[in-house]
Structure formats: structure tokens, C-alpha cells
Design an enzyme around this catalytic site. Sequence first.
Site, PDB file in Angstrom:
ATOM      1  N   SER A  19       0.831  -1.211   0.000  1.00 56.86           N
ATOM      2  CA  SER A  19       0.000   0.000   0.000  1.00 56.86           C
ATOM      3  C   SER A  19       0.860   1.253   0.000  1.00 56.86           C
ATOM      4  CB  SER A  19      -0.948   0.005   1.210  1.00 56.86           C
ATOM      5  OG  SER A  19      -0.218  -0.052   2.419  1.00 56.86           O
ATOM      6  N   VAL A 134      16.653  -7.092   2.418  1.00 60.08           N
ATOM      7  CA  VAL A 134      17.644  -7.308   3.474  1.00 60.08           C
ATOM      8  C   VAL A 134      17.545  -6.313   4.620  1.00 60.08           C
ATOM      9  CG1 VAL A 134      20.117  -7.322   3.996  1.00 60.08           C
ATOM     10  CG2 VAL A 134      19.267  -8.486   1.968  1.00 60.08           C
ATOM     11  N   ILE A 138      17.717   0.838   4.140  1.00 60.96           N
ATOM     12  CA  ILE A 138      19.160   1.022   4.126  1.00 60.96           C
ATOM     13  C   ILE A 138      19.735   0.567   2.784  1.00 60.96           C
ATOM     14  CG2 ILE A 138      21.340   0.441   5.253  1.00 60.96           C
ATOM     15  CD1 ILE A 138      19.707  -0.308   7.741  1.00 60.96           C
ATOM     16  N   LYS A 207      18.518 -13.212   5.421  1.00 64.01           N
ATOM     17  CA  LYS A 207      19.246 -12.022   5.003  1.00 64.01           C
ATOM     18  C   LYS A 207      20.751 -12.281   4.947  1.00 64.01           C
ATOM     19  CE  LYS A 207      15.637  -9.059   6.934  1.00 64.01           C
ATOM     20  NZ  LYS A 207      15.229  -8.148   8.012  1.00 64.01           N
ATOM     21  N   GLY A 306       9.262  -1.937   8.220  1.00 68.43           N
ATOM     22  CA  GLY A 306       8.141  -0.989   8.225  1.00 68.43           C
ATOM     23  C   GLY A 306       7.717  -0.633   6.819  1.00 68.43           C
TER      24      GLY A 306
END
Length: 430
Positions: A19, A134, A138, A207, A306
Site C-alpha cells: 500500500s 535485506v 538502508i 538475510k 516498516g
Amino acid sequence: MMRTRPLKVALLGCGVVGSEVARIMTTHADDLAQRIGAPVELTGVAVRRPSKVREGIDPALVTTDATALVKRGDIDVVVEVIGGIEPARSLITTAFEHGASVVSANKALLAQDGAALHAAAGEHGRDLYYEAAVAGAIPLIRPLRESLAGDKVNRVLGIVNGTTNFILDKMDSTGAGYQEALDEATALGYAEADPTADVEGFDAAAKAAILAGIAFHTRVRLDDVHREGMTEVTAADFRSAKGMGCTIKLLAICERARDGASVTARVHPAMIPLSHPLASVRGAYNAVFVESDAAGQLMFYGPGAGGSPTASAVLGDLVAVCRNKLNGTTGPGESAYAALPVSPMGDVVTRYHISLDVADKPGVLAQVATVFAEHGVSIDTVRQQGKDGEASLVVVTHRALDAALTGTVEALRKLDTVRGVASIMRVEGE
């Protein structure tokens, strides 16, 4: 010059991340068009629950038939944010077959089947980008495979899971126990209702596999990564760590052997000195420390999860893939030419912090020291406290093979004077 015909984007998944991707594509449409050189148009959104209201998304774009969407033939880029192995794997390969490049945030799939997906992308002349898989927002994958392409990376050491870092930081700063810190993380939305993937290290291990593969130009799968969770970390461990001038983090560690002949990848809790840059990473933030021959030591830091941070990484990949599409090129694919073997955890050279519950009587320390000597493990420091016939013995070792350290602990458990092994933790970052 701006091309007027838009590049068409299909979105697979419209949850927290999806979204946000759709929202940014809409609100930043003009800027994205300028950066790419052509408009981008969201032309389909595949979801499981079409009746759910999705603010800002035209209901006419919503479909439950993801396969039909990626088979349309006029889609330029498919953005996959549904996660899991299937149907994501089939949808991605189908997208390649029908002319679309793919941007994915699917760490589990890439860690398990990255080689096959790269091969499918190469076969059809498509891009496969996955910066968001990952470390959220960042920039990490692109620096590793592009900015450091002329360098030799020797080690990647990082905090790559925000949930576990929040929990451990809370235990460190407040003295809370594991369950209390987990409950707070859940209440604040940092931990899922079922936190197993995070706290048992599965998320970080996926990761680590991706990072090791890119850093060392070698195929590293999830099964190659040694994994230990953090559910056994206690407040007492943090007290011991503080006594050593350390804190505790759940680390993903990818290393090239000193002779350069093999690599290792592992995830486990570890004590690190407070002087190490990773020790100051607080809350739900992520950070990755990279060591290379020419560039030296680099650190990448920021929010690792997030909706908005992850969507930022997805959109960055989308811009790059769209630029490649306009230029008739593709970006970097898999680089696995080194084909180095992945060594087992027993071959890793590390240090241990071991806390033993022992009988408080003469000769116990000598017995314990003999076990260490028999396994070729040198002791750095010993701290002992005794009371009412019981004692706590804390031993910190010098660097040794992990297999030797594991054998030492197994032998210690068999001593009559050792009532129990209260804690075992590796010491890193020194």
C-alpha cells in the site's frame, strides 16, 4: 527527453508495504517520471481480499488472479511484496516469461531459490532487483554489488532484524527479562503475534544468506547459514556483558576465511564491546558493518523494516529497473564466479563466554581448566562467586575453533562438580 508512453507496473500484494508502494507511486508520480525519463503507471494490484477498502487505489485495478496479471504481456515491471515461497516463486518466473522485470522484497524466497530466479531472469533478459529484502530503507545490496564491485569484501557483520534489536535493547537499558521485553515489542507493533521468525533468527538467517552470496560472489543458501535464536538470553547475561564492557546483539555474520578458500555465514546472539559501532544501534534500527581490503570499514545504518522504509527501497529498485528498460539494458545479475565452499560452524574461529553453576569446593576450578586444556582452548579470564555450597563460574576464552569450544562445553556438562551450564554466548567485534 521524456517518453510519453508510461511504463506499466503490476503490484503483487497490497499490505503494509504494498500500500505504501502504491501511495508513493501516486503522490510522487511527477518526480518519478522525471527521474526515470517516462511516466510509471500502476496497472494492476493482486490481492487476496478484494473487498477490503484500499485508500488511493482504484478498485478497478484490484484482482485476485495474480497469475493472469503477470501473464498480460504488457507489464514492464512486477513488484512482488506478498512474501513466502509459493505462489511468489511461480509468479516471478511467469513474469519473466511474459516480458516483465521484477522488484522483490522476498528474503525467504531469495535465500532459498535466488540462483534459480537469477537464472530465469537471465534466460529471458530481465532484471531481478531486491534491495528491500535485506535491510529495509538502508542502501546495502547496491553498494555491495556495485560500489564495492572493485574491492574485496572480507566480512559483513550486522543487526538485520529490528524486532530482536528492540527486545535486546530494552533488556539492556531497563534490566527487563526476555518475555517482558517481547510483550512490550508486541504491544508497540514491533513484533508479530507469532514472533518465531524473528526471535529464532530465521529472518536474519535469510538475510545473511543473501548478503554472503553478494559479498563473496558465491552461492549461499539458507541451509548453509548456522542459526541460533535469542530466546535463551537472560538479564543475567546482560549483567555479565556489562561487567565486560559489552552489550548483546543478535548478529548476522558473514566471513571470508583468512586464507580466502572458504566462507561462513551465521546468525546468533553475541556479546560485543560497547566501543564497537554496532553496540550503539538502539531500538528497532538496523545497521551493517562491512570490512573490505581497499575501502576499509564501512557502516550502513537506518530503519530496517516498516511500510515506508521498505517501500523506499522498493521504489529505488523500481526507478533503476525502469531506467534499464528504457535503455534496453539490464542491471547486475547473479555473481557467483568465486564458487567458494561454505564451511560449517565448527570451522569458525571465535570466543566464548561460558557461565557455569558449580559446587563451591576446592579443586573445581582446576577440573574446569583441565577440560579447556584438553580441548586446546585457552582461557582469557575467570570470575568465581560462591555462596552456601554453590558457586557461579564465568569463563571467557581466547579465540579458538567453534568445534573445540562446543566440545569443551559438552565435556564440562559431564563433570560431577558442574551442576549446570547456565549460559553460553560468543564474543564478537574485538
